[in-house]
Design a protein around this motif. Structure first.
Motif, PDB file in Angstrom:
ATOM      1  N   HIS A  67       9.949  -7.963  -0.637  1.00 10.93           N
ATOM      2  CA  HIS A  67       9.739  -7.388   0.697  1.00 10.93           C
ATOM      3  C   HIS A  67      10.105  -5.903   0.691  1.00 10.93           C
ATOM      4  N   GLN A  68       9.057  -5.059   0.801  1.00 12.75           N
ATOM      5  CA  GLN A  68       9.258  -3.602   0.773  1.00 12.75           C
ATOM      6  C   GLN A  68       8.862  -2.955   2.099  1.00 12.75           C
ATOM      7  N   ALA A  69       8.091  -3.659   2.923  1.00 15.03           N
ATOM      8  CA  ALA A  69       7.546  -3.048   4.143  1.00 15.03           C
ATOM      9  C   ALA A  69       8.671  -2.563   5.049  1.00 15.03           C
ATOM     10  N   ALA A 117       0.827  -1.214   0.000  1.00 13.90           N
ATOM     11  CA  ALA A 117       0.000   0.000   0.000  1.00 13.90           C
ATOM     12  C   ALA A 117       0.858   1.259   0.000  1.00 13.90           C
ATOM     13  N   GLY A 118       2.173   1.084  -0.062  1.00 13.78           N
ATOM     14  CA  GLY A 118       3.081   2.232  -0.072  1.00 13.78           C
ATOM     15  C   GLY A 118       3.431   2.644  -1.489  1.00 13.78           C
ATOM     16  N   PHE A 119       4.379   3.522  -1.580  1.00 17.60           N
ATOM     17  CA  PHE A 119       4.792   4.093  -2.873  1.00 17.60           C
ATOM     18  C   PHE A 119       5.372   3.013  -3.800  1.00 17.60           C
ATOM     19  N   ILE A 120       6.484   2.411  -3.407  1.00 17.01           N
ATOM     20  CA  ILE A 120       7.150   1.452  -4.292  1.00 17.01           C
ATOM     21  C   ILE A 120       6.324   0.172  -4.402  1.00 17.01           C
ATOM     22  N   GLY A 121       5.792  -0.295  -3.266  1.00 16.19           N
ATOM     23  CA  GLY A 121       5.008  -1.534  -3.276  1.00 16.19           C
ATOM     24  C   GLY A 121       3.824  -1.460  -4.227  1.00 16.19           C
ATOM     25  N   SER A 181       0.470   1.561   7.977  1.00 16.59           N
ATOM     26  CA  SER A 181       1.061   2.538   8.901  1.00 16.59           C
ATOM     27  C   SER A 181       1.434   3.824   8.164  1.00 16.59           C
ATOM     28  N   THR A 182       2.082   3.715   7.021  1.00 21.82           N
ATOM     29  CA  THR A 182       2.327   4.919   6.196  1.00 21.82           C
ATOM     30  C   THR A 182       1.637   4.783   4.835  1.00 21.82           C
ATOM     31  N   GLY A 183       1.274   3.558   4.472  1.00 22.18           N
ATOM     32  CA  GLY A 183       0.633   3.332   3.170  1.00 22.18           C
ATOM     33  C   GLY A 183      -0.867   3.546   3.239  1.00 22.18           C
ATOM     34  N   ARG A 184      -1.500   3.535   2.070  1.00 17.63           N
ATOM     35  CA  ARG A 184      -2.941   3.791   2.025  1.00 17.63           C
ATOM     36  C   ARG A 184      -3.618   2.738   1.158  1.00 17.63           C
ATOM     37  N   LEU A 201       0.509  -7.452   1.283  1.00  9.54           N
ATOM     38  CA  LEU A 201       0.449  -7.326   2.748  1.00  9.54           C
ATOM     39  C   LEU A 201       0.898  -5.929   3.160  1.00  9.54           C
ATOM     40  N   ASP A 202       0.144  -5.309   4.051  1.00  9.69           N
ATOM     41  CA  ASP A 202       0.530  -3.977   4.536  1.00  9.69           C
ATOM     42  C   ASP A 202      -0.226  -3.702   5.839  1.00  9.69           C
ATOM     43  N   ASP A 203       0.436  -3.005   6.767  1.00 10.21           N
ATOM     44  CA  ASP A 203      -0.255  -2.655   8.014  1.00 10.21           C
ATOM     45  C   ASP A 203      -0.865  -1.260   7.935  1.00 10.21           C
ATOM     46  N   ASN A 255      17.651   7.303  -4.416  1.00 11.30           N
ATOM     47  CA  ASN A 255      16.502   8.192  -4.148  1.00 11.30           C
ATOM     48  C   ASN A 255      15.425   8.019  -5.213  1.00 11.30           C
ATOM     49  N   VAL A 256      14.412   7.258  -4.866  1.00 13.22           N
ATOM     50  CA  VAL A 256      13.360   6.902  -5.827  1.00 13.22           C
ATOM     51  C   VAL A 256      12.276   7.987  -5.829  1.00 13.22           C
ATOM     52  N   PHE A 257      11.706   8.254  -6.996  1.00 13.69           N
ATOM     53  CA  PHE A 257      10.555   9.161  -7.053  1.00 13.69           C
ATOM     54  C   PHE A 257       9.581   8.659  -8.111  1.00 13.69           C
ATOM     55  N   PRO A 314      19.408   4.978  13.010  1.00 13.03           N
ATOM     56  CA  PRO A 314      18.772   3.678  13.258  1.00 13.03           C
ATOM     57  C   PRO A 314      18.221   3.057  11.969  1.00 13.03           C
ATOM     58  N   TYR A 315      17.720   3.892  11.056  1.00 12.66           N
ATOM     59  CA  TYR A 315      17.209   3.376   9.778  1.00 12.66           C
ATOM     60  C   TYR A 315      18.333   2.673   9.003  1.00 12.66           C
ATOM     61  N   ALA A 316      19.485   3.352   8.871  1.00 11.74           N
ATOM     62  CA  ALA A 316      20.605   2.766   8.128  1.00 11.74           C
ATOM     63  C   ALA A 316      21.073   1.473   8.797  1.00 11.74           C
ATOM     64  N   ALA A 366      -1.903  -6.439   7.845  1.00  8.84           N
ATOM     65  CA  ALA A 366      -1.194  -7.016   8.992  1.00  8.84           C
ATOM     66  C   ALA A 366       0.218  -6.469   9.060  1.00  8.84           C
ATOM     67  N   ASP A 367       0.799  -6.616  10.237  1.00  9.17           N
ATOM     68  CA  ASP A 367       2.197  -6.256  10.471  1.00  9.17           C
ATOM     69  C   ASP A 367       3.062  -7.411   9.957  1.00  9.17           C
ATOM     70  N   ALA A 368       4.069  -7.086   9.147  1.00 11.24           N
ATOM     71  CA  ALA A 368       4.951  -8.133   8.609  1.00 11.24           C
ATOM     72  C   ALA A 368       5.660  -8.892   9.731  1.00 11.24           C
ATOM     73  N   ALA A 369       5.827  -8.248  10.890  1.00  7.76           N
ATOM     74  CA  ALA A 369       6.505  -8.909  12.005  1.00  7.76           C
ATOM     75  C   ALA A 369       5.610  -9.914  12.727  1.00  7.76           C
ATOM     76  N   SER A 374      19.294  -0.539  10.590  1.00  2.00           N
ATOM     77  CA  SER A 374      18.290  -1.595  10.388  1.00  2.00           C
ATOM     78  C   SER A 374      18.431  -2.208   8.993  1.00  2.00           C
ATOM     79  N   LYS A 375      18.748  -1.392   8.005  1.00  3.96           N
ATOM     80  CA  LYS A 375      18.898  -1.927   6.644  1.00  3.96           C
ATOM     81  C   LYS A 375      20.175  -2.776   6.532  1.00  3.96           C
ATOM     82  N   ARG A 376      21.222  -2.358   7.230  1.00 11.63           N
ATOM     83  CA  ARG A 376      22.459  -3.149   7.216  1.00 11.63           C
ATOM     84  C   ARG A 376      22.223  -4.499   7.910  1.00 11.63           C
TER      85      ARG A 376
HETATM   86  P1  NAD Z   1       6.355   3.772   1.884  1.00 10.21           P
HETATM   87  O1  NAD Z   1       6.315   4.299   3.283  1.00 10.21           O
HETATM   88  O2  NAD Z   1       5.581   4.489   0.840  1.00 10.21           O
HETATM   89  O3  NAD Z   1       5.952   2.246   1.858  1.00 10.21           O
HETATM   90  C1  NAD Z   1       6.215   1.344   2.914  1.00 10.21           C
HETATM   91  C2  NAD Z   1       4.957   0.529   3.122  1.00 10.21           C
HETATM   92  O4  NAD Z   1       5.208  -0.464   4.107  1.00 10.21           O
HETATM   93  C3  NAD Z   1       3.781   1.377   3.635  1.00 10.21           C
HETATM   94  O5  NAD Z   1       2.629   1.073   2.883  1.00 10.21           O
HETATM   95  C4  NAD Z   1       3.599   0.932   5.098  1.00 10.21           C
HETATM   96  O6  NAD Z   1       2.268   1.045   5.529  1.00 10.21           O
HETATM   97  C5  NAD Z   1       4.112  -0.486   5.019  1.00 10.21           C
HETATM   98  N1  NAD Z   1       4.655  -0.989   6.277  1.00 10.21           N
HETATM   99  C6  NAD Z   1       5.535  -0.384   7.098  1.00 10.21           C
HETATM  100  N2  NAD Z   1       5.821  -1.184   8.137  1.00 10.21           N
HETATM  101  C7  NAD Z   1       5.114  -2.316   7.963  1.00 10.21           C
HETATM  102  C8  NAD Z   1       4.997  -3.525   8.693  1.00 10.21           C
HETATM  103  N3  NAD Z   1       5.690  -3.730   9.823  1.00 10.21           N
HETATM  104  N4  NAD Z   1       4.171  -4.485   8.225  1.00 10.21           N
HETATM  105  C9  NAD Z   1       3.465  -4.308   7.080  1.00 10.21           C
HETATM  106  N5  NAD Z   1       3.545  -3.188   6.353  1.00 10.21           N
HETATM  107  C10 NAD Z   1       4.367  -2.202   6.778  1.00 10.21           C
HETATM  108  O7  NAD Z   1       7.912   3.711   1.476  1.00 10.21           O
HETATM  109  P2  NAD Z   1       8.578   3.376   0.058  1.00 10.21           P
HETATM  110  O8  NAD Z   1       9.310   4.601  -0.367  1.00 10.21           O
HETATM  111  O9  NAD Z   1       7.625   2.730  -0.849  1.00 10.21           O
HETATM  112  O10 NAD Z   1       9.688   2.328   0.517  1.00 10.21           O
HETATM  113  C11 NAD Z   1       9.605   0.937   0.251  1.00 10.21           C
HETATM  114  C12 NAD Z   1      10.904   0.295   0.684  1.00 10.21           C
HETATM  115  O11 NAD Z   1      11.994   0.849  -0.036  1.00 10.21           O
HETATM  116  C13 NAD Z   1      11.237   0.469   2.162  1.00 10.21           C
HETATM  117  O12 NAD Z   1      11.822  -0.725   2.625  1.00 10.21           O
HETATM  118  C14 NAD Z   1      12.254   1.581   2.160  1.00 10.21           C
HETATM  119  O13 NAD Z   1      13.101   1.524   3.276  1.00 10.21           O
HETATM  120  C15 NAD Z   1      12.999   1.273   0.863  1.00 10.21           C
HETATM  121  N6  NAD Z   1      13.695   2.433   0.277  1.00 10.21           N
HETATM  122  C16 NAD Z   1      12.971   3.440  -0.286  1.00 10.21           C
HETATM  123  C17 NAD Z   1      13.659   4.514  -0.861  1.00 10.21           C
HETATM  124  C18 NAD Z   1      12.926   5.655  -1.535  1.00 10.21           C
HETATM  125  O14 NAD Z   1      13.588   6.546  -2.101  1.00 10.21           O
HETATM  126  N7  NAD Z   1      11.593   5.685  -1.537  1.00 10.21           N
HETATM  127  C19 NAD Z   1      15.066   4.550  -0.846  1.00 10.21           C
HETATM  128  C20 NAD Z   1      15.757   3.496  -0.235  1.00 10.21           C
HETATM  129  C21 NAD Z   1      15.061   2.413   0.287  1.00 10.21           C
END
Ligand code: NAD
Length: 339
Positions: free
Chosen positions: A96-98, A25-29, A50-53, A46-48, A194-196, A164-166, A76-79, A168-170
């Protein structure tokens, strides 16, 4: 000659698979979901939320033209282990994008970042193993380059994580590597720069610079640049993230077990970026033609320059960026103006 990506799409159309997209439900997903449905695939999303719609999923399904029943949404929460197991049932490939994707938010909420980004990935890895998933592609980030000043950034030359974000990704990359060695699931990590593109959230304190500036300019509000605007980033269009994911998902097994930079390979300064966005918008909003950004002091910890060496993804996955910054921004501006 057909590109590797065109061949991968043809192959998927001919033999559809079942996918799990987390964070759908997020941008890239949601952009991944749209392209998979367009290619005739069956997708568990799957999406919780939290930031997605949920609207992003509905829009992706509608834009793909696919019957709605080819996408099953699980909120649901991926965790959550039971939810992750349920989502992985019968799935061939996981994307896996969550994640909680903001560096400043992670500094304010380190525990939530850990729970979401680390426990989320470990839960999905474990569910994928138990469900017999063949391959899992996961989103890492250029933030793992941390304080490294080596340019262009190459996969094997990382620095120390600065947030903490960096971190977590490492840690995601370390767990994925361990998991591959211990359990044999095919894993591919992708360090997005930097995706757009369409459906990136322009609102809120943690929004990314491109949708934020577009939203501010359309609302007649000032845009801020921290520093002199000569800092650079590797901005690239979301269709190329989709391409990289589908290439990684369909590549020969010998290309798995690795981490790939996913980017354009070119630096763009913030001043250049602002100029392209302003000039693009002023085609339909002439009053924006002479708008200038406000310059403020560089923020502590901000890296000056970042851009990727993408030769590993080019050579081993056949990844070739298809959109220049100007082309991607033109599409993006059209979408935001229409929405
Ligand atoms: P986004 O916030 O638009 O999408 C993330 C989605 O994950 C949201 O829909 C949110 O509701 C969902 N989510 C968050 N935690 C969750 C959980 N515990 N369980 C289920 N769903 C959960 O962000 P995005 O830009 O689409 O990013 C997608 C991925 O790409 C992320 O892992 C992010 O770290 C990574 N990323 C993005 C960029 C960028 O430029 N956008 C750059 C580097 C890495």
């Amino acid at each position: 000659m057909e590109t590797e990506y065109a061949l991968a799409c043809e192959e998927l159309r001919a033999a559809p698979r079942r996918w799990l997209v987390t964070g759908a439900a997020g941008f890239i997903g949601s952009n991944l979901l749209e392209q998979l449905l367009r290619l005739g695939q069956e997708v568990v999303a799957l999406d919780d939320l939290s930031t997605g719609r949920l609207h992003n999923i509905e829009e992706a399904v509608a834009a793909s033209g696919a019957p709605a029943d080819r996408c099953r949404f699980i909120e649901a929460d991926a965790a959550d282990r039971d939810a992750a197991l349920e989502a992985c049932r019968g799935v061939d490939i996981v994307l896996h994008q969550a994640a909680m994707g903001s560096v400043p938010r992670s500094i304010e909420e380190p525990l939530a970042t850990y729970a979401c980004n680390v426990e989320g990935l470990v839960s999905v890895l474990d569910a994928a193993r138990e469900s017999g998933v063949q391959r899992l592609v996961y989103a890492s980030s250029n933030s793992v380059y941390g304080d490294s000043t080596h340019l262009p950034q190459m996969e094997n030359r990382i620095g120390t994580a600065q947030s903490p974000y960096a971190a977590s990704k490492r840690v995601n990359e370390m767990y994925a590597n361990m998991h591959r060695r211990s359990y044999g699931v095919e894993l591919v990590g992708q360090r997005y720069f930097n995706v757009f593109g369409k459906r990136q959230n322009p609102d809120g304190p943690y929004s990314s610079v491109i949708p934020r500036w577009i939203g501010l300019l359309l609302d007649g509000q000032p845009c801020r640049i921290y520093g002199d605007g000569r800092s650079s980033r590797d901005f690239f269009y979301v269709d190329d993230v989709v391409q990289a994911n589908l290439l990684a998902a369909t590549a020969e097994a010998s290309a798995t077990g690795a981490i790939y930079n996913v980017a354009s390979g070119d630096p763009t300064t913030l001043n250049e970026l602002f100029g392209i966005i302003r000039d693009g918008l002023s085609r339909t909003r002439p009053e924006l033609r002479d708008v200038e950004p406000l310059y403020e002091q560089l923020r502590a910890g901000e890296i000056r320059h970042s851009y990727a060496d993408i030769s590993r993804a080019r050579q081993r996955l056949g990844y070739v960026p298809t959109h220049s910054l100007a082309q991607g921004l033109e599409r993006t501006l059209d979408w935001y103006t229409a929405h």
